[in-house]
Structure formats: structure tokens, C-alpha cells
Design a protein around this motif. Structure first.
Motif, mmCIF file in Angstrom:
data_model
loop_
_atom_site.group_PDB
_atom_site.id
_atom_site.type_symbol
_atom_site.label_atom_id
_atom_site.label_comp_id
_atom_site.label_asym_id
_atom_site.label_seq_id
_atom_site.Cartn_x
_atom_site.Cartn_y
_atom_site.Cartn_z
ATOM 1 N N PRO A 107 0.841 -1.207 0.000
ATOM 2 C CA PRO A 107 0.000 0.000 0.000
ATOM 3 C C PRO A 107 0.875 1.256 0.000
ATOM 4 O O PRO A 107 1.925 1.286 0.649
ATOM 5 C CB PRO A 107 -0.798 -0.119 1.305
ATOM 6 N N THR A 110 2.127 2.743 3.246
ATOM 7 C CA THR A 110 3.050 1.824 3.911
ATOM 8 C C THR A 110 4.398 1.837 3.206
ATOM 9 O O THR A 110 5.452 1.827 3.845
ATOM 10 C CB THR A 110 2.444 0.408 3.942
ATOM 11 N N PRO A 128 -2.563 0.537 10.861
ATOM 12 C CA PRO A 128 -3.873 -0.092 10.635
ATOM 13 C C PRO A 128 -4.137 -0.406 9.164
ATOM 14 O O PRO A 128 -5.056 -1.164 8.838
ATOM 15 C CB PRO A 128 -4.863 0.968 11.149
ATOM 16 N N THR A 129 -3.323 0.158 8.269
ATOM 17 C CA THR A 129 -3.520 -0.070 6.840
ATOM 18 C C THR A 129 -3.339 -1.539 6.494
ATOM 19 O O THR A 129 -2.355 -2.139 6.915
ATOM 20 C CB THR A 129 -2.513 0.776 6.030
ATOM 21 N N SER A 130 -4.269 -2.081 5.769
ATOM 22 C CA SER A 130 -4.305 -3.466 5.250
ATOM 23 C C SER A 130 -4.868 -4.481 6.243
ATOM 24 O O SER A 130 -5.054 -5.639 5.880
ATOM 25 C CB SER A 130 -2.946 -3.948 4.718
ATOM 26 N N VAL A 131 -5.156 -4.079 7.480
ATOM 27 C CA VAL A 131 -5.757 -5.024 8.435
ATOM 28 C C VAL A 131 -7.085 -5.548 7.851
ATOM 29 O O VAL A 131 -7.882 -4.772 7.325
ATOM 30 C CB VAL A 131 -6.019 -4.337 9.794
ATOM 31 N N GLY A 132 -7.259 -6.863 7.917
ATOM 32 C CA GLY A 132 -8.491 -7.457 7.400
ATOM 33 C C GLY A 132 -8.455 -7.738 5.901
ATOM 34 O O GLY A 132 -9.459 -8.124 5.323
ATOM 35 N N THR A 133 -7.279 -7.546 5.293
ATOM 36 C CA THR A 133 -7.153 -7.826 3.862
ATOM 37 C C THR A 133 -6.110 -8.917 3.628
ATOM 38 O O THR A 133 -5.357 -9.273 4.540
ATOM 39 C CB THR A 133 -6.707 -6.575 3.071
ATOM 40 N N GLU A 134 -6.065 -9.391 2.384
ATOM 41 C CA GLU A 134 -5.074 -10.402 1.985
ATOM 42 C C GLU A 134 -3.642 -9.974 2.310
ATOM 43 O O GLU A 134 -2.799 -10.795 2.617
ATOM 44 C CB GLU A 134 -5.124 -10.571 0.465
ATOM 45 N N LEU A 135 -3.380 -8.680 2.178
ATOM 46 C CA LEU A 135 -1.998 -8.203 2.335
ATOM 47 C C LEU A 135 -1.515 -8.268 3.781
ATOM 48 O O LEU A 135 -0.319 -8.158 4.033
ATOM 49 C CB LEU A 135 -1.860 -6.769 1.819
ATOM 50 N N ARG B 97 -3.245 8.642 7.697
ATOM 51 C CA ARG B 97 -3.339 7.693 8.826
ATOM 52 C C ARG B 97 -3.659 8.406 10.126
ATOM 53 O O ARG B 97 -4.270 7.831 11.029
ATOM 54 C CB ARG B 97 -2.035 6.895 8.968
ATOM 55 N N TRP B 120 -9.476 -3.398 -5.465
ATOM 56 C CA TRP B 120 -8.051 -3.408 -5.835
ATOM 57 C C TRP B 120 -7.593 -4.652 -6.588
ATOM 58 O O TRP B 120 -6.546 -4.628 -7.211
ATOM 59 C CB TRP B 120 -7.175 -3.203 -4.608
ATOM 60 N N ILE B 130 -3.289 -1.139 -5.671
ATOM 61 C CA ILE B 130 -3.786 -0.593 -4.408
ATOM 62 C C ILE B 130 -3.648 0.919 -4.373
ATOM 63 O O ILE B 130 -4.556 1.629 -3.964
ATOM 64 C CB ILE B 130 -3.001 -1.147 -3.202
ATOM 65 N N GLY B 131 -2.478 1.405 -4.802
ATOM 66 C CA GLY B 131 -2.215 2.827 -4.627
ATOM 67 C C GLY B 131 -2.388 3.181 -3.164
ATOM 68 O O GLY B 131 -1.936 2.459 -2.271
ATOM 69 N N MET B 134 -5.921 1.461 0.413
ATOM 70 C CA MET B 134 -6.017 0.766 1.713
ATOM 71 C C MET B 134 -5.736 1.720 2.878
ATOM 72 O O MET B 134 -6.361 1.617 3.924
ATOM 73 C CB MET B 134 -5.054 -0.411 1.765
ATOM 74 N N ASP B 135 -4.757 2.625 2.676
ATOM 75 C CA ASP B 135 -4.465 3.602 3.728
ATOM 76 C C ASP B 135 -5.676 4.513 3.944
ATOM 77 O O ASP B 135 -6.077 4.776 5.082
ATOM 78 C CB ASP B 135 -3.261 4.465 3.329
ATOM 79 N N ALA B 138 -8.740 2.612 5.483
ATOM 80 C CA ALA B 138 -8.575 2.238 6.892
ATOM 81 C C ALA B 138 -8.584 3.458 7.814
ATOM 82 O O ALA B 138 -8.929 3.335 8.987
ATOM 83 C CB ALA B 138 -7.265 1.454 7.068
ATOM 84 N N VAL B 166 -11.087 -7.875 -0.187
ATOM 85 C CA VAL B 166 -11.529 -6.557 0.283
ATOM 86 C C VAL B 166 -10.366 -5.575 0.372
ATOM 87 O O VAL B 166 -9.209 -5.956 0.519
ATOM 88 C CB VAL B 166 -12.256 -6.624 1.654
ATOM 89 N N THR B 167 -10.724 -4.291 0.291
ATOM 90 C CA THR B 167 -9.761 -3.197 0.456
ATOM 91 C C THR B 167 -9.692 -2.797 1.921
ATOM 92 O O THR B 167 -8.632 -2.456 2.435
ATOM 93 C CB THR B 167 -10.201 -1.995 -0.394
ATOM 94 N N PRO B 169 -12.241 -3.721 5.733
ATOM 95 C CA PRO B 169 -13.506 -4.217 6.279
ATOM 96 C C PRO B 169 -14.320 -3.089 6.915
ATOM 97 O O PRO B 169 -13.751 -2.133 7.458
ATOM 98 C CB PRO B 169 -13.054 -5.230 7.337
#
Lengths: 232, 223
Positions: A107, A110, A128-135, B97, B120, B130-131, B134-135, B138, B166-167, B169
């Protein structure tokens, strides 16, 4: 003090060895070190790990995609490993689909923070970025103040190729508008920082110390883009 | 399949932009969401933020008047406005963030009734794009989505559960499609406004998740 000013892009990148991690900034076609990338393409270093926001575009301008197409890059670390539209089949996409190049998808925030951590001597950070995702799969998770975070590690570079607006002969740098993007963090995250200068290189003391975006202590080599160089 | 007219993309984005409040910091995703900046309310001062560190940019530059060093997240040449500030990429995402962004507007492939969304990666294709999504998803205070109600093949995009990776939740608060405006609450999708001429039943027929009609549901607002 030994001069940081180099007479050519080719000279400035001549010692980048095979297998290096090379950072090159740029976002939306602005702040891309195209002259240095062209020189590294001519120099021919191979097996590079390249760190960039994306893996090149479809236009005919020189960017990291030029080195990818030439087979110089073994691994790409970036925020886009698939095109935003399936019709945009760049050299990277073609090679990635054929397993001819490796990639790590990160991301964007990140990616930026991992480089900043490397430059700042930080051993890692929770985001917190990407929590709950594949990454986030396989990464260490920790709940902090009631919120889940993942652990990310620093991303240092061997060389950064930088595009700046102005410099002084010591290497203090200034950027113009959105040209700044990843440039300052890559300049500080890499062991050797090589800069192409768009406007001019002035004498030490001419830049206001309160308006320096990258201190010259991080900068090793400077090349002024000649009038017949690549400016956009 | 109904042949009734659906909402235009600009109308969808105008409707989301109507929700922006004075002095909000707004981040617009590439593509359809950039249309949100065309909606101008003289009573509100909106601060547009772009991932590349531009805080407070103005409208798109007229042809021939572009500053080649000034672009938004989509690489479009935008204009400088008084009060604009520039930071580098790590500081730009620190702003994200750190919770400074009041709303991010994005496109999506799918949105689920629990607020999950996907934009994504298509698993049949290698890699993903993603770019900064996700940041932003979230960490922004709110996520608004603008997307077509169904896929080009007519399959629903408002789902019980996302099929695609998902990007983020439980992120989406408000969604504009070409059939209406939907809020996502603990009760799932709430139909707040419907495209002119469309009924709840007709919209439900193009939706996998169960829709609840809001007690104050009304026709889609264009201004």
C-alpha cells in the motif's frame, strides 16, 4: 571538500552494480528522474530490485518500465502490480504474467513509511492499513489502543535516483510543487543519493536554510539537466 | 430488465459532494470520484487533498495554463489556490493515517452490507492496484463510494458479502449508484434516495443484499 557535481548522468550512475536496490520516485509523471534512469538503462546493471510507486506506464517516456522492458529488474516493489484498466498491458504486466519478474505489492502509505523508517533508524512500525485484507496475512498483528495494526519493516535502498528543482553545490535540495512526492524519503532512505537538477545548481549559502527540503548531507552526486536533456 | 433511465455519473458524484461539510478535508479517488470536485457550493470551503502531498488544490487547469509540476492523484494538472501547502509522500500519508481526512470518495467493484468493499484486485488477474486506497479506507473518517449498481453483465455489486478481496472491512458509510443513494448501518443497506421513476422493488431486483427503505426515503436529489 570533494565536489558532488558530476559532468554527466552516465558518469553519475557508472558504479551502480548488478543486484542493487534502486529507488526512483515520481507520481503522475511529475518528479521522475528520467535522465538518470536513461543513464542506468545505458549502463546496463542487471538483477536490480526497483522501488517505485508504479512499475511504468504505457507512454514512450523513460521511467522504471524502460529498465523492466530491458530485463534489468528482477523484482519490483510498488503500489500497483496490475493495471488500473485491463487494456493497459505494460512491459511489467506482460513479464509479471509470464513469471519473468518478481513483485511485492505494498500500500502506498506503507511504502512511503517503510522508506521513512529506514532513513530514520526505526526497526519497524505498526499501521492499521491493510488489516483485514489479503496483504495482512502472515504479518504480526497487535492491538494498540483498541485498534488492530500490522507490523511493517523498514525498506532501505542502495541507490536513490532523484529529480529536484534546485540544489546548492553541497547538495541541499529544493523541490517545486508536486515534484516533491517520494523524492525526499527516497533521498534519505538510500545509501547513495544521485540527483538530477531541473532549474539550477547555486553556490553554497544561496539557498535559505529554512527552505531546504532535503539536507545536503544525504546527497552524494548532482547533475544539472542540460538544455537538450529530459525535463518532463 | 428495466429500460428506465438511470442516474448519470455526475449526478451520483454531485449527490455525494452535497454531503461534504464546510472545511472538510476531502480526498477523491482516481476516475469517477474526481467528478465530485465539479460540484461547487459557495457556502462551503472544501480542502482537497491528494496522495502526492498536495493539500488544498483548486479546479483543473485550463489548457495551455497548466503548471507541469502540479497534479492531483490522477495525474491531472490542477491549479494552485491561496493557502495550498505541499508535503512529501510520507507526510501526506501521515495526514491520512493520522485521521485528518474527513472523507475519501472511491470507486469499487463490490460493496457488502457490513460496509466491506473491494476495489483493488480481480483474482483471475495476477497482481493488484492498491495505490493509496487501503491507507485511505482504513484511516479516513468516512468512506463514500460511487459506482454503477450492477456489473456490465448485469450482476449485482451490492452484496451480502464481498466475493473479491476486500480493500478494508466495515469501512463504507455512504454509497451512490446509478439507482440511488444508500447508507450502510448495522441494519445493512438503507435506501435513502431512489432514481426518478424507480421503486424499492425494482432496485431490490438488481441487488443481492436486502435493502431497507429509509423512513424518510425520497426521490434522488440533484441539488
Amino acid at each position: 571538500m570533494k565536489s558532488k557535481i558530476y559532468d554527466s548522468f552516465d558518469h553519475a550512475v557508472s558504479d551502480i552494480p548488478d543486484g542493487s536496490t534502486v529507488m526512483s520516485p515520481g507520481f503522475g509523471q511529475v518528479g521522475v528522474p528520467r535522465n538518470l534512469l536513461a543513464a542506468l538503462n545505458r549502463q546496463g546493471a542487471k538483477q536490480l530490485t526497483a522501488v517505485s510507486n508504479n512499475a511504468g506506464t504505457l507512454d514512450d517516456k523513460i521511467d522504471i518500465g524502460t529498465l523492466i522492458e530491458a530485463g534489468q529488474v528482477k523484482k519490483m516493489i510498488c503500489a500497483f502490480t496490475a493495471p488500473t484498466h485491463p487494456s493497459q498491458v505494460t512491459p511489467f504486466v506482460r513479464m509479471y504474467n509470464n513469471d519473468e519478474i518478481d513483485a511485492e505489492l505494498v500500500p502506498q502509505g506503507t511504502l512511503a513509511e517503510r522508506m521513512r523508517a529506514a532513513s530514520a533508524g526505526i526497526g519497524g512500525f505498526y499501521t492499521p492499513t491493510s488489516v483485514g485484507t489479503e496483504l495482512a496475512e502472515g504479518k504480526e498483528h497487535r492491538e494498540i489502543n483498541g485498534r488492530m495494526h500490522v507490523l511493517e519493516y523498514p525498506l532501505p535502498g542502495d541507490f536513490a535516483l532523484i529529480r529536484a528543482w534546485r540544489a546548492d553545490t553541497f547538495g541541499n535540495l529544493q523541490f517545486r510543487m508536486a515534484q516533491r512526492n517520494f523524492n525526499p524519503i527516497m533521498a534519505t532512505a538510500a545509501a547513495v543519493t544521485i540527483v538530477e537538477i531541473e532549474d539550477k545548481i547555486v553556490e553554497v549559502g544561496e539557498l535559505d536554510p529554512d527552505h531546504i527540503h532535503v539536507p545536503g548531507v544525504y546527497v552524494n552526486r548532482l547533475v544539472k539537466i542540460p538544455s537538450d536533456g529530459i525535463f518532463e | 430488465m428495466s429500460e428506465k433511465p438511470k442516474l448519470e455519473r455526475q449526478a451520483m458524484c454531485d449527490r455525494l459532494a452535497m454531503e461534504f461539510q464546510d472545511e472538510w478535508i476531502v480526498n477523491l479517488g482516481v476516475g469517477m470520484p474526481t467528478l465530485c470536485s465539479n460540484y461547487i457550493d459557495p457556502n462551503k470551503e472544501i480542502i482537497f487533498h491528494s496522495e502526492n502531498g498536495v493539500i488544498g488544490y483548486g479546479p483543473l487547469a485550463d489548457e495551455g495554463k497548466e503548471d507541469k509540476h502540479l497534479v492531483n492523484a490522477g495525474g491531472q494538472n490542477v491549479t494552485a489556490v491561496p493557502g495550498m501547502a505541499i508535503v512529501h509522500h510520507a507526510d501526506s500519508f501521515a495526514l491520512i493515517r493520522g485521521g485528518m481526512v474527513d472523507v475519501t470518495v472511491m470507486g469499487a467493484y463490490e460493496v457488502a452490507e457490513n460496509g466491506d468493499f473491494a476495489n483493488w484486485r480481480i483474482p483471475t488477474r495476477k497482481g493488484g492496484g492498491i495505490g493509496g486506497a487501503m491507507d485511505l479506507a482504513a484511516c479516513a473518517k468516512r468512506v463514500f463510494i460511487a459506482m454503477e449498481h450492477t456489473t456490465r453483465e448485469g450482476n449485482p455489486r451490492l452484496l451480502k458479502k464481498c466475493n473479491l478481496p476486500v480493500t478494508a472491512p466495515s469501512a463504507v458509510k455512504l454509497l451512490a449508484t446509478d439507482l440511488g443513494l444508500f447508507e450502510i448501518t448495522s441494519d445493512g443497506f438503507i435506501l435513502k434516495e431512489y432514481a426518478p421513476g424507480w421503486t424499492l422493488e425494482e432496485i431490490q431486483a438488481q441487488t443481492e443484499a436486502e435493502l431497507t427503505l429509509s423512513s424518510d426515503a425520497q426521490e434522488f436529489r440533484f441539488r
